[in-house]
Design a protein around this motif. Structure first.
Motif, PDB file in Angstrom:
ATOM      1  N   THR A  89      29.080  19.560  57.075  1.00  0.00           N
ATOM      2  CA  THR A  89      29.887  18.378  57.416  1.00  0.00           C
ATOM      3  C   THR A  89      30.120  17.595  56.144  1.00  0.00           C
ATOM      4  N   TYR A  90      31.358  17.494  55.714  1.00  0.00           N
ATOM      5  CA  TYR A  90      31.701  16.884  54.439  1.00  0.00           C
ATOM      6  C   TYR A  90      32.080  15.419  54.605  1.00  0.00           C
ATOM      7  N   GLU A  91      31.741  14.643  53.582  1.00  0.00           N
ATOM      8  CA  GLU A  91      32.120  13.235  53.539  1.00  0.00           C
ATOM      9  C   GLU A  91      33.533  13.111  52.972  1.00  0.00           C
ATOM     10  N   SER A  92      34.093  11.957  53.193  1.00  0.00           N
ATOM     11  CA  SER A  92      35.435  11.697  52.700  1.00  0.00           C
ATOM     12  C   SER A  92      35.493  11.902  51.187  1.00  0.00           C
ATOM     13  N   GLY A  93      36.491  12.634  50.750  1.00  0.00           N
ATOM     14  CA  GLY A  93      36.654  12.871  49.325  1.00  0.00           C
ATOM     15  C   GLY A  93      36.065  14.184  48.836  1.00  0.00           C
ATOM     16  N   PHE A  94      35.360  14.855  49.701  1.00  0.00           N
ATOM     17  CA  PHE A  94      34.743  16.150  49.344  1.00  0.00           C
ATOM     18  C   PHE A  94      35.246  17.209  50.312  1.00  0.00           C
ATOM     19  N   VAL A  95      35.607  18.395  49.768  1.00  0.00           N
ATOM     20  CA  VAL A  95      36.172  19.442  50.599  1.00  0.00           C
ATOM     21  C   VAL A  95      35.424  20.750  50.393  1.00  0.00           C
ATOM     22  N   ILE A  96      35.514  21.580  51.422  1.00  0.00           N
ATOM     23  CA  ILE A  96      34.761  22.835  51.422  1.00  0.00           C
ATOM     24  C   ILE A  96      35.208  23.779  50.318  1.00  0.00           C
ATOM     25  N   ASP A  97      36.484  23.779  50.000  1.00  0.00           N
ATOM     26  CA  ASP A  97      36.967  24.703  48.969  1.00  0.00           C
ATOM     27  C   ASP A  97      36.358  24.387  47.609  1.00  0.00           C
ATOM     28  N   LYS A  98      36.090  23.133  47.356  1.00  0.00           N
ATOM     29  CA  LYS A  98      35.526  22.710  46.075  1.00  0.00           C
ATOM     30  C   LYS A  98      33.996  22.802  46.070  1.00  0.00           C
ATOM     31  N   PHE A  99      33.394  22.476  47.208  1.00  0.00           N
ATOM     32  CA  PHE A  99      31.930  22.422  47.312  1.00  0.00           C
ATOM     33  C   PHE A  99      31.438  23.237  48.515  1.00  0.00           C
ATOM     34  N   PRO A 100      31.614  24.544  48.508  1.00  0.00           N
ATOM     35  CA  PRO A 100      31.096  25.325  49.627  1.00  0.00           C
ATOM     36  C   PRO A 100      29.575  25.239  49.704  1.00  0.00           C
ATOM     37  N   ILE A 101      29.086  25.129  50.926  1.00  0.00           N
ATOM     38  CA  ILE A 101      27.656  24.946  51.174  1.00  0.00           C
ATOM     39  C   ILE A 101      27.200  25.973  52.197  1.00  0.00           C
ATOM     40  N   SER A 102      26.020  26.497  51.966  1.00  0.00           N
ATOM     41  CA  SER A 102      25.414  27.372  52.970  1.00  0.00           C
ATOM     42  C   SER A 102      24.040  26.849  53.334  1.00  0.00           C
ATOM     43  N   ARG A 103      23.624  27.125  54.562  1.00  0.00           N
ATOM     44  CA  ARG A 103      22.261  26.828  55.003  1.00  0.00           C
ATOM     45  C   ARG A 103      21.882  27.901  56.021  1.00  0.00           C
ATOM     46  N   PRO A 104      21.384  29.020  55.523  1.00  0.00           N
ATOM     47  CA  PRO A 104      21.105  30.140  56.422  1.00  0.00           C
ATOM     48  C   PRO A 104      19.871  29.951  57.291  1.00  0.00           C
ATOM     49  N   ASN A 105      18.959  29.056  56.883  1.00  0.00           N
ATOM     50  CA  ASN A 105      17.755  28.817  57.681  1.00  0.00           C
ATOM     51  C   ASN A 105      17.271  27.382  57.468  1.00  0.00           C
ATOM     52  N   LEU A 106      16.092  27.067  57.998  1.00  0.00           N
ATOM     53  CA  LEU A 106      15.618  25.683  57.973  1.00  0.00           C
ATOM     54  C   LEU A 106      14.908  25.307  56.672  1.00  0.00           C
ATOM     55  N   THR A 107      14.862  26.215  55.702  1.00  0.00           N
ATOM     56  CA  THR A 107      14.166  25.914  54.455  1.00  0.00           C
ATOM     57  C   THR A 107      15.028  26.092  53.206  1.00  0.00           C
ATOM     58  N   PHE A 108      16.269  26.489  53.357  1.00  0.00           N
ATOM     59  CA  PHE A 108      17.060  26.873  52.181  1.00  0.00           C
ATOM     60  C   PHE A 108      18.517  26.464  52.342  1.00  0.00           C
ATOM     61  N   SER A 109      19.108  26.001  51.229  1.00  0.00           N
ATOM     62  CA  SER A 109      20.532  25.683  51.217  1.00  0.00           C
ATOM     63  C   SER A 109      21.070  25.910  49.809  1.00  0.00           C
TER      64      SER A 109
END
Lengths: 115, 113
Positions: free
Chosen positions: A56-76
């Protein structure tokens, strides 16, 4: 409290390239976040890393520029894509441990410089 | 969205004196207010927090006060020591998502020995 490890701690990159920052926690945590802190300035929330779904991105930040992953509860991971000098900053991972109402704790950050 | 204003931006005190940093917030739904200390080159660390159901909280030399009506909260450090020198950030959020905080711009506190 949870021990948060971020890698790399710092890097110098060429413009136009991408860098992926890792955040590893030593226990399962409820929430993970990514912040940016530009030199001498405050912390700005980039996005909430959701386990198993899109961030979930905040205003001014987009997925194409800052892709994020979180495959489990301990890692991102946070990727800074197609970097420019304006992306030079400290990127911080933060977590809340057991409940979304608990205070957040920060990793040591990744100091990124773009040439 | 939430807007947090913090004053002063810099503060210099003599060792042993008190220091006060003030913040105002705009979102009346905010109900969680942490304070972070960030030493040079290090991570922000939580030093104290307050929730909107209390007006004051104290932990040794550090105290925080909250005025919900006026939407402002303050950090008080008594008997300051040189190791208190750092950047202090206030923040505001809802306890329904305390990690999603809006931060103030920070106060650089210098304690002169």
């Amino acid at each position: 409290s949870a021990v948060i490890s971020q890698k790399p701690s710092r890097d110098i990159c060429q413009r136009g390239t991408s860098l992926t920052i890792q955040c590893q926690v030593d226990s399962q945590v409820t929430m993970m976040f990514w912040y940016r802190q530009q030199p001498g300035q405050s912390l700005t929330l980039i996005a909430t890393a959701n386990q198993g779904s899109e961030a979930t991105y905040e205003s001014g930040f987009v997925i194409d520029k800052f892709p994020i992953s979180r495959p489990n509860l301990t890692f991102s991971t946070l990727t800074v894509s197609n970097m420019s000098p304006e992306d030079s900053s400290i990127y911080l991972c933060s977590v809340t441990e057991n409940s979304i109402s608990e205070p957040q704790h920060f990793g040591d950050g990744t100091r990124l410089s773009i040439l | 969205g939430e807007n947090v204003e913090q004053h002063p931006s810099t503060l210099s005190v003599q060792e042993g004196d008190s220091a006060v940093i003030k913040c105002t917030y705009s979102d009346s739904a905010s109900n969680y207010f942490p304070w972070y200390k960030q030493e040079l080159g290090k991570r922000p660390q939580l030093i104290i927090d307050i929730r909107s159901n209390v007006g004051e909280k104290k932990d040794q030399r550090i105290a925080v006060t909250l005025n919900k009506t006026a939407k402002h909260f303050s950090l008080h450090i008594t008997e300051t020591q040189p190791e208190d020198s750092a950047v202090y950030f206030c923040a505001a959020s809802r306890t329904t998502n305390a990690g999603k905080s809006t931060f103030g711009d920070g106060t650089t506190l210098t304690v002169k020995p």
